[in-house]
Design a protein around this motif. Sequence first.
Motif, mmCIF file in Angstrom:
data_model
loop_
_atom_site.group_PDB
_atom_site.id
_atom_site.type_symbol
_atom_site.label_atom_id
_atom_site.label_comp_id
_atom_site.label_asym_id
_atom_site.label_seq_id
_atom_site.Cartn_x
_atom_site.Cartn_y
_atom_site.Cartn_z
ATOM 1 N N ILE A 66 -0.731 -2.498 -4.336
ATOM 2 C CA ILE A 66 0.506 -2.003 -3.728
ATOM 3 C C ILE A 66 0.522 -0.454 -3.506
ATOM 4 O O ILE A 66 0.162 -0.051 -4.714
ATOM 5 N N ASP A 81 5.998 -4.431 7.737
ATOM 6 C CA ASP A 81 6.632 -4.391 6.127
ATOM 7 C C ASP A 81 6.281 -2.954 5.664
ATOM 8 O O ASP A 81 5.289 -2.214 6.177
ATOM 9 N N ASP A 82 7.147 -2.650 4.831
ATOM 10 C CA ASP A 82 6.861 -1.433 4.042
ATOM 11 C C ASP A 82 6.853 -1.429 2.631
ATOM 12 O O ASP A 82 7.375 -2.412 1.975
ATOM 13 N N SER A 83 6.515 -0.226 1.877
ATOM 14 C CA SER A 83 6.424 -0.683 0.481
ATOM 15 C C SER A 83 6.269 0.982 0.046
ATOM 16 O O SER A 83 6.285 1.838 0.583
ATOM 17 N N TRP A 94 7.824 -0.083 -7.910
ATOM 18 C CA TRP A 94 7.290 -0.309 -6.615
ATOM 19 C C TRP A 94 8.423 -1.171 -6.063
ATOM 20 O O TRP A 94 8.944 -2.267 -6.431
ATOM 21 N N GLU A 95 8.523 -0.996 -4.667
ATOM 22 C CA GLU A 95 9.354 -2.008 -3.704
ATOM 23 C C GLU A 95 8.735 -2.262 -2.484
ATOM 24 O O GLU A 95 7.901 -1.542 -1.859
ATOM 25 N N ASN A 96 8.711 -3.446 -2.341
ATOM 26 C CA ASN A 96 8.269 -4.129 -1.014
ATOM 27 C C ASN A 96 9.546 -4.621 -0.124
ATOM 28 O O ASN A 96 10.109 -5.314 -0.640
ATOM 29 N N MET A 98 10.144 -6.696 3.330
ATOM 30 C CA MET A 98 9.533 -7.834 4.342
ATOM 31 C C MET A 98 10.237 -8.215 5.376
ATOM 32 O O MET A 98 11.520 -8.420 4.991
ATOM 33 N N ARG A 105 13.516 -8.053 0.249
ATOM 34 C CA ARG A 105 13.026 -6.991 -0.703
ATOM 35 C C ARG A 105 12.887 -7.320 -1.984
ATOM 36 O O ARG A 105 13.688 -8.121 -2.581
#
Length: 147
Positions: A66, A81-83, A94-96, A98, A105
């Motif tokens: 990640i 997608d962002d992270s 950490w944040e994902n 989608m 999230r």
Amino acid sequence: MTGRITALALLTPLLAGCDSLWRWTAQPFRLSCSLGADPPTLFRIVPRLQQVQELDPKTGEVSRTITTSRPPPELGGGIIDDSEVTITPRRITWENSMYRPQFERETNTIDLTSLTYTSGWQLRVDGGPEVREGKRTGRCRRIEGPA
């Protein structure tokens, strides 16, 4: 000459602290973290690269990495997608996000002072205004040895 000595005298304490900061930022370390009754998840934290690596519990190999990844603004939201990963001496987050077809999230935080682990999620239902949320907490322990 006096100006050089004064500047050196002022910089010496600052540079002395840089060595310990450099060691922290340069060295990866491992954590074993559990949420509730779930089996532990092994993480390798790589502060210098701002990376969280999830490790296979049996082999120790990296199963997921990640990092911070944001789509270009011209693509607009909802396409990729962002992270985001932020690692400081006190906290790892950490944040994902989608988009599958609904928005999801996942946010994770490890407090390095207390070794508490918090994981939360949000899910936008059917693209509407309704959002479901959940949060779980757990503990981590540092795994000694080479990371």
